[in-house]
Enzyme design. Structure first.
Site, PDB file in Angstrom:
ATOM      1  N   HIS A 155       0.832  -1.204   0.000  1.00  9.49           N
ATOM      2  CA  HIS A 155       0.000   0.000   0.000  1.00  9.49           C
ATOM      3  C   HIS A 155       0.872   1.262   0.000  1.00  9.49           C
ATOM      4  O   HIS A 155       0.634   2.201  -0.780  1.00  9.49           O
ATOM      5  CB  HIS A 155      -0.916   0.013   1.231  1.00  9.49           C
ATOM      6  CG  HIS A 155      -2.173  -0.770   1.077  1.00  9.49           C
ATOM      7  ND1 HIS A 155      -2.187  -2.140   0.980  1.00  9.49           N
ATOM      8  CD2 HIS A 155      -3.482  -0.367   1.029  1.00  9.49           C
ATOM      9  CE1 HIS A 155      -3.452  -2.567   0.864  1.00  9.49           C
ATOM     10  NE2 HIS A 155      -4.246  -1.510   0.895  1.00  9.49           N
ATOM     11  N   HIS A 203       0.638  -4.179   9.252  1.00  9.56           N
ATOM     12  CA  HIS A 203       2.026  -3.909   8.889  1.00  9.56           C
ATOM     13  C   HIS A 203       2.777  -3.338  10.081  1.00  9.56           C
ATOM     14  O   HIS A 203       2.188  -2.664  10.947  1.00  9.56           O
ATOM     15  CB  HIS A 203       2.122  -2.896   7.738  1.00  9.56           C
ATOM     16  CG  HIS A 203       1.996  -3.500   6.385  1.00  9.56           C
ATOM     17  ND1 HIS A 203       2.932  -4.370   5.861  1.00  9.56           N
ATOM     18  CD2 HIS A 203       1.039  -3.350   5.427  1.00  9.56           C
ATOM     19  CE1 HIS A 203       2.554  -4.735   4.645  1.00  9.56           C
ATOM     20  NE2 HIS A 203       1.403  -4.139   4.364  1.00  9.56           N
TER      21      HIS A 203
END
Length: 260
Positions: A155, A203
């Site tokens: 992302h 993450h």
């Protein structure tokens, strides 16, 4: 005769520059990850499980996870931004639309640069993930799930390259008074998508930092190839604030006309 010879010589020079541009564009995309010294250093620290970095990652993940668990409305906003607004599929689709528009404008080389930069970003990110094989955070009561490996953040990398493409292509078309706002939106989006990934617990912070650094490396490498082409063809190099190709502001040429 002298004028005709000069025109033929100029056309041949452009053709040779185009061939060198294609080679440079592909080569720079291939070595972009290797040229990113800060990313390489971060990768070494991640692979070596450097304790200060591990403590920072763990602390950030736990604190943001506590907020997400106890504030469902806030978590819903994070999901909206991460999974829809800043989702890689959304951003890549936007870059694809931009590329088609550039082809319509017959900005062939700029379209090639945008497409190669976006594709190279995705492929390099997947390659690094497969090599590093870092596990995602394993949190109690997770608020989100994501497949695959963790480092670097896809992302964050996609947002970095995509918004850089938008800026470097479209800045010449934006009035100077609005360019600062465009930079602010791009920077905010890049930072924002990284924050959402850590806050959702999918993450580590170092994953996001790696995505930012590697995305910047890819853009820098392919932009260098584009600027080298401009130098080969006798065009002036442009500052970042002017975009890659100021000539984009010119009217769309008629069919059969050559790009400047």
């Amino acid at each position: 005769m002298g004028t005709l010879a000069a025109l033929l010589q100029l056309r041949e020079r452009r053709r040779q520059a185009d061939r060198r541009f294609g080679v440079r564009l592909l080569a720079s995309a291939a070595v972009a990850a290797l040229a990113a010294v800060p990313f390489g250093l971060l990768l070494v620290l991640v692979e070596g499980v450097w304790k200060p970095l591990r403590r920072m990652d763990t602390g950030a993940a736990q604190r943001l996870h506590e907020v997400a668990v106890h504030h469902p409305a806030w978590t819903s906003v994070l999901h909206l931004l991460s999974d829809q607004v800043w989702d890689p599929v959304t951003l890549r689709s936007a870059v694809a639309v931009l590329t088609v528009w550039l082809l319509y404008r017959r900005a062939w080389r700029l379209a090639a640069w945008a497409a190669v930069t976006a594709v190279a970003s995705g492929l390099i990110g997947l390659l690094v993930k497969a090599v590093v094989e870092r596990a995602r955070p394993a949190l109690q009561d997770p608020v989100a799930h994501a497949p695959g490996y963790s480092f670097p953040s896809g992302h964050a990398m996609t947002a970095t390259t995509s918004f850089a493409i938008f800026l470097l292509v479209l800045l010449p078309l934006v009035p100077r008074i609005w360019r600062t706002a465009c930079w602010c939106i791009a920077v905010f989006s890049g930072l924002g998508v990284g924050f959402t990934r850590v806050a959702l617990g999918v993450h580590w912070f170092s994953d996001v930092l790696g995505g930012w650094l590697l995305g910047l490396a890819v853009v820098a490498g392919t932009a260098w190839a584009f600027e080298a082409w401009r130098a080969d063809t006798g065009l002036d190099r442009t500052p970042v604030s002017e975009g890659l190709e100021p000539e984009l502001t010119e009217a769309t040429p008629e069919p059969g006309a050559s790009q400047r």
